[in-house]
Design a protein around this motif. Structure first.
Motif, PDB file in Angstrom:
ATOM      1  N   ALA A 127       0.830  -1.204   0.000  1.00  0.00           N
ATOM      2  CA  ALA A 127       0.000   0.000   0.000  1.00  0.00           C
ATOM      3  C   ALA A 127       0.866   1.255   0.000  1.00  0.00           C
ATOM      4  O   ALA A 127       0.582   2.207  -0.735  1.00  0.00           O
ATOM      5  N   VAL A 128       1.924   1.264   0.800  1.00  0.00           N
ATOM      6  CA  VAL A 128       2.801   2.433   0.865  1.00  0.00           C
ATOM      7  C   VAL A 128       3.491   2.651  -0.474  1.00  0.00           C
ATOM      8  O   VAL A 128       3.513   3.763  -1.013  1.00  0.00           O
ATOM      9  N   ILE A 129       4.052   1.598  -1.035  1.00  0.00           N
ATOM     10  CA  ILE A 129       4.797   1.738  -2.288  1.00  0.00           C
ATOM     11  C   ILE A 129       3.865   2.084  -3.443  1.00  0.00           C
ATOM     12  O   ILE A 129       4.167   2.982  -4.240  1.00  0.00           O
ATOM     13  N   LEU A 130       2.727   1.420  -3.539  1.00  0.00           N
ATOM     14  CA  LEU A 130       1.796   1.731  -4.628  1.00  0.00           C
ATOM     15  C   LEU A 130       1.260   3.153  -4.507  1.00  0.00           C
ATOM     16  O   LEU A 130       1.138   3.859  -5.519  1.00  0.00           O
ATOM     17  N   ALA A 131       0.963   3.591  -3.303  1.00  0.00           N
ATOM     18  CA  ALA A 131       0.493   4.972  -3.117  1.00  0.00           C
ATOM     19  C   ALA A 131       1.562   5.960  -3.557  1.00  0.00           C
ATOM     20  O   ALA A 131       1.258   6.961  -4.220  1.00  0.00           O
ATOM     21  N   ALA A 132       2.810   5.694  -3.207  1.00  0.00           N
ATOM     22  CA  ALA A 132       3.894   6.599  -3.605  1.00  0.00           C
ATOM     23  C   ALA A 132       4.075   6.635  -5.114  1.00  0.00           C
ATOM     24  O   ALA A 132       4.221   7.714  -5.706  1.00  0.00           O
ATOM     25  N   VAL A 133       4.042   5.483  -5.750  1.00  0.00           N
ATOM     26  CA  VAL A 133       4.222   5.426  -7.209  1.00  0.00           C
ATOM     27  C   VAL A 133       3.084   6.162  -7.914  1.00  0.00           C
ATOM     28  O   VAL A 133       3.319   6.950  -8.830  1.00  0.00           O
TER      29      VAL A 133
END
Length: 150
Positions: A127-133
């Motif tokens: 969730a953190v990585i996808l939100a950042a991307v």
């Protein structure tokens, strides 16, 4: 939004046909397509679909997440997922690199493919990585480049 990925990408091909007509510039409507399909577990980086111009972009986006297990983005692509329908229409598409353990033989698309097999720590990292991307892609003033066919 669609189904039939495993039957030949029929769902994503139909969506692209209906929403990104060949006589229009598809990138006016969709700038990039992110697909999460080829595994489970933490995100280790991204398959860059032989898009050398995208590598420095993804490397910068992923650099803050080394302590969360992000290892590297790789040049090669991955086949048989819905991102291919978008790439064929002129929209760059990407998939994260994840664990492929038991993907084809024991869990994926079987009665063992259930939510309790998802680890909460992996879901949080995803969730953190996808939100950042997605955030970085949305905030870019320049389009994410298309792969140059060599």
């Amino acid at each position: 939004m669609w189904g039939a990925e495993e039957e030949g990408l029929f769902g994503s091909k139909a969506w692209v046909r209906d929403h990104l007509p060949a006589d229009q510039r598809p990138r006016d409507n969709v700038a990039v397509y992110f697909n999460i399909d080829p595994g489970k577990g933490p995100i280790y980086g991204w398959y860059l679909e032989n898009n050398d111009d995208a590598k420095p972009i993804f490397d910068a986006w992923m650099a803050p997440f080394k302590d969360m297990g992000v290892l590297k983005n790789v040049r090669q692509g991955i086949g048989n997922t819905d991102h291919l329908s978008f790439i064929a229409a002129g929209v760059p598409g990407f998939n994260p690199i994840q664990d492929y353990t038991d993907y084809d033989v024991r869990e994926h698309h079987t009665n063992a493919d259930t939510a309790e097999r998802i680890k909460e720590v992996d879901l949080r990292q995803n969730a953190v990585i996808l939100a950042a991307v997605i955030y970085h892609a949305a905030m870019r003033t320049d389009m994410i480049p298309l792969a140059v066919r060599r």
